[in-house]
Design a protein around this motif. Structure first.
Motif, short mmCIF file in Angstrom:
data_model
loop_
_atom_site.label_atom_id
_atom_site.label_comp_id
_atom_site.label_asym_id
_atom_site.label_seq_id
_atom_site.Cartn_x
_atom_site.Cartn_y
_atom_site.Cartn_z
N ASP A 189 0.96 -1.33 -0.02
CA ASP A 189 0.02 0.04 -0.02
C ASP A 189 0.88 1.38 0.02
O ASP A 189 0.38 2.55 0.27
CB ASP A 189 -0.72 -0.10 1.12
CG ASP A 189 -0.28 0.11 2.50
OD1 ASP A 189 1.00 -0.13 2.70
OD2 ASP A 189 -0.89 0.11 3.50
N HIS A 190 2.13 1.10 -0.22
CA HIS A 190 3.24 2.31 -0.32
C HIS A 190 4.28 2.11 -1.28
O HIS A 190 4.40 1.10 -1.68
CB HIS A 190 3.54 2.62 1.33
CG HIS A 190 4.39 1.39 1.67
ND1 HIS A 190 3.97 0.11 2.22
CD2 HIS A 190 5.75 0.99 1.84
CE1 HIS A 190 4.81 -0.63 2.43
NE2 HIS A 190 5.82 -0.03 2.33
N ASP A 191 5.14 3.38 -1.49
CA ASP A 191 6.22 3.26 -2.15
C ASP A 191 7.04 4.61 -1.42
O ASP A 191 6.44 5.34 -0.73
CB ASP A 191 5.93 3.36 -3.54
CG ASP A 191 5.18 4.50 -4.02
OD1 ASP A 191 5.11 5.73 -3.38
OD2 ASP A 191 4.43 4.33 -5.14
N HIS A 192 8.29 4.33 -2.02
CA HIS A 192 9.13 5.52 -1.61
C HIS A 192 9.47 6.42 -2.64
O HIS A 192 9.77 6.26 -3.77
CB HIS A 192 10.81 4.80 -1.50
CG HIS A 192 10.77 4.00 -0.32
ND1 HIS A 192 11.21 4.31 1.08
CD2 HIS A 192 10.45 2.61 -0.29
CE1 HIS A 192 11.25 3.22 1.66
NE2 HIS A 192 10.60 2.20 1.11
N GLY A 193 9.12 7.68 -2.44
CA GLY A 193 9.43 8.89 -3.11
C GLY A 193 8.19 9.10 -3.94
O GLY A 193 7.00 8.65 -4.17
N VAL A 194 8.25 10.52 -4.77
CA VAL A 194 7.49 11.06 -5.74
C VAL A 194 8.20 11.14 -7.15
O VAL A 194 9.35 11.77 -7.18
CB VAL A 194 6.79 12.28 -5.39
CG1 VAL A 194 6.07 13.06 -6.36
CG2 VAL A 194 6.33 12.18 -3.98
N TYR A 195 7.64 10.70 -8.19
CA TYR A 195 8.31 10.55 -9.43
C TYR A 195 7.89 11.32 -10.55
O TYR A 195 8.05 10.99 -11.85
CB TYR A 195 8.71 9.23 -9.82
CG TYR A 195 9.43 8.58 -8.80
CD1 TYR A 195 10.68 8.89 -8.44
CD2 TYR A 195 8.87 7.80 -7.81
CE1 TYR A 195 11.56 8.22 -7.22
CE2 TYR A 195 9.38 7.05 -6.65
CZ TYR A 195 10.83 7.30 -6.33
OH TYR A 195 11.38 6.80 -5.41
N SER A 196 6.86 12.38 -10.19
CA SER A 196 5.91 13.09 -11.23
C SER A 196 6.05 14.44 -10.70
O SER A 196 5.87 14.60 -9.57
CB SER A 196 4.74 12.35 -11.65
OG SER A 196 3.77 12.25 -10.78
N GLY A 197 5.83 15.39 -11.58
CA GLY A 197 5.39 16.70 -11.10
C GLY A 197 6.60 17.24 -10.69
O GLY A 197 7.80 16.89 -10.60
N VAL A 198 6.55 18.76 -10.17
CA VAL A 198 7.63 19.66 -9.64
C VAL A 198 7.72 18.82 -8.21
O VAL A 198 7.27 18.44 -7.44
CB VAL A 198 7.27 21.10 -9.59
CG1 VAL A 198 7.04 21.61 -11.01
CG2 VAL A 198 5.89 21.23 -8.55
N ASN A 199 9.08 19.27 -7.81
CA ASN A 199 9.49 18.72 -6.29
C ASN A 199 9.70 17.17 -6.36
O ASN A 199 9.36 16.86 -5.26
CB ASN A 199 8.73 19.77 -5.37
CG ASN A 199 8.91 21.02 -5.27
OD1 ASN A 199 10.20 21.41 -5.76
ND2 ASN A 199 7.91 21.80 -5.18
N CYS A 200 9.87 16.67 -7.35
CA CYS A 200 9.83 15.13 -7.29
C CYS A 200 11.09 14.59 -6.78
O CYS A 200 11.89 15.44 -6.69
CB CYS A 200 9.43 14.39 -8.51
SG CYS A 200 10.67 14.86 -9.71
N ASP A 201 11.39 13.53 -6.28
CA ASP A 201 12.56 13.03 -6.03
C ASP A 201 13.49 12.92 -7.11
O ASP A 201 13.26 12.47 -7.94
CB ASP A 201 12.43 11.65 -5.18
CG ASP A 201 11.70 11.83 -3.90
OD1 ASP A 201 12.17 12.24 -2.79
OD2 ASP A 201 10.45 11.59 -3.67
N SER A 202 14.93 13.23 -6.63
CA SER A 202 16.04 13.17 -7.37
C SER A 202 16.50 11.65 -7.39
O SER A 202 16.54 10.99 -6.37
CB SER A 202 17.02 14.18 -7.07
OG SER A 202 18.25 13.90 -7.76
#
Length: 198
Positions: A105-118
Motif C-alpha cells: 500500500d506504499h512506495d518510496h518517493g514521488v516521481y512526477s510533477g515539480v519537487n519530485c525525488d531526485s
C-alpha cells in the motif's frame, strides 16, 4: 495422504499444524518459515492457510489504532508471498493468492510533477506515500503478480500471472498484463466469460 506427501511430509504437516494452533489459533495451516512483523497490527481470519516462506509486514508509522493488514476468512496464500502495509491492506473472504505475489500500500518517493525525488537521493530516505489496498471476496491472483498502492480489486476478479495491478479492477473480470487490463467479463445471463473490447 501418504501417497501425496510421503511420511516426512505428513510429519512436517503435523508439526506445522501444532505450531499454527499455538501461534495463530484461527489459522488453518501455516507452513514455516513464516515471517511476520507488527503482529499486533495484523488480523488473521478463520481458516487462513499459507505456503512456505511468506512474509507479512505491518509498520505503524502513522500511529493508527485500526489494523494495517486485515485478512478475512478462508484466505489462502502460497509460497513466497510478501504483503507490506503502512496504511491499510484488506483481503476479504475466500481469496486465493498464488506464489511469489507482492502486495503493497506504499512506495518510496514521488516521481512526477515539480519537487519530485531526485535519482541522486538515497531511496530509503525518500518519503513514504501510501493509499489503501482492498481485495474483495472470491478473488484469484496468479503467480508473480504485483499489486500496488491505492488499488481495489472487485469481487470474483481474476488477475493473470505476472500482472502489475496499478489501477482498480472491476468485479467479475479477468485482468492481465503490465499494467493489468481487463480482457474478459463474466456474463451472468449467458454464464460465460466474454471478451472485453479495448
Amino acid at each position: 495422504m501418504l501417497k501425496n506427501y510421503g511420511l516426512y511430509g505428513i510429519l512436517q504437516l503435523i508439526y506445522f499444524k501444532i505450531r499454527t494452533k499455538l501461534l495463530f489459533s484461527k489459522a488453518r495451516l501455516i507452513r514455516f518459515p513464516f515471517r511476520i512483523r507488527g503482529k499486533k497490527f495484523i488480523i488473521i481470519g478463520q481458516g487462513f492457510t499459507t505456503g512456505f516462506n511468506c512474509r507479512l509486514d505491518a509498520f505503524n508509522i502513522f500511529d493508527k489504532i485500526e489494523p494495517l493488514i486485515k485478512i478475512g476468512k478462508n484466505v489462502q496464500i502460497n509460497d513466497d508471498v510478501h504483503i507490506g502495509a503502512i496504511d491499510k491492506i484488506e483481503i476479504r473472504d475466500n481469496v486465493l493468492i498464488a506464489s511469489k505475489v507482492f502486495i503493497t500500500d506504499h512506495d518510496h518517493g514521488v516521481y512526477s510533477g515539480v519537487n519530485c525525488d531526485s535519482p541522486l537521493s538515497i531511496p530509503d530516505k525518500r518519503l513514504l506515500h501510501s493509499k489503501a489496498v482492498i481485495i474483495e471476496k472470491n478473488v484469484w491472483i496468479g503467480e508473480f503478480v504485483s499489486i500496488l498502492k491505492g488499488v481495489t480489486i472487485g469481487e470474483g476478479a481474476i488477475i493473470g500471472t505476472m500482472s502489475v495491478v496499478n489501477r482498480n479492477i472491476p468485479a467479475y473480470t479477468i485482468a492481465v498484463g503490465s499494467p493489468a487490463k481487463v480482457i474478459k467479463k463474466y456474463d451472468f445471463n449467458k454464464k460465460e466469460w466474454l471478451a472485453v473490447k479495448s
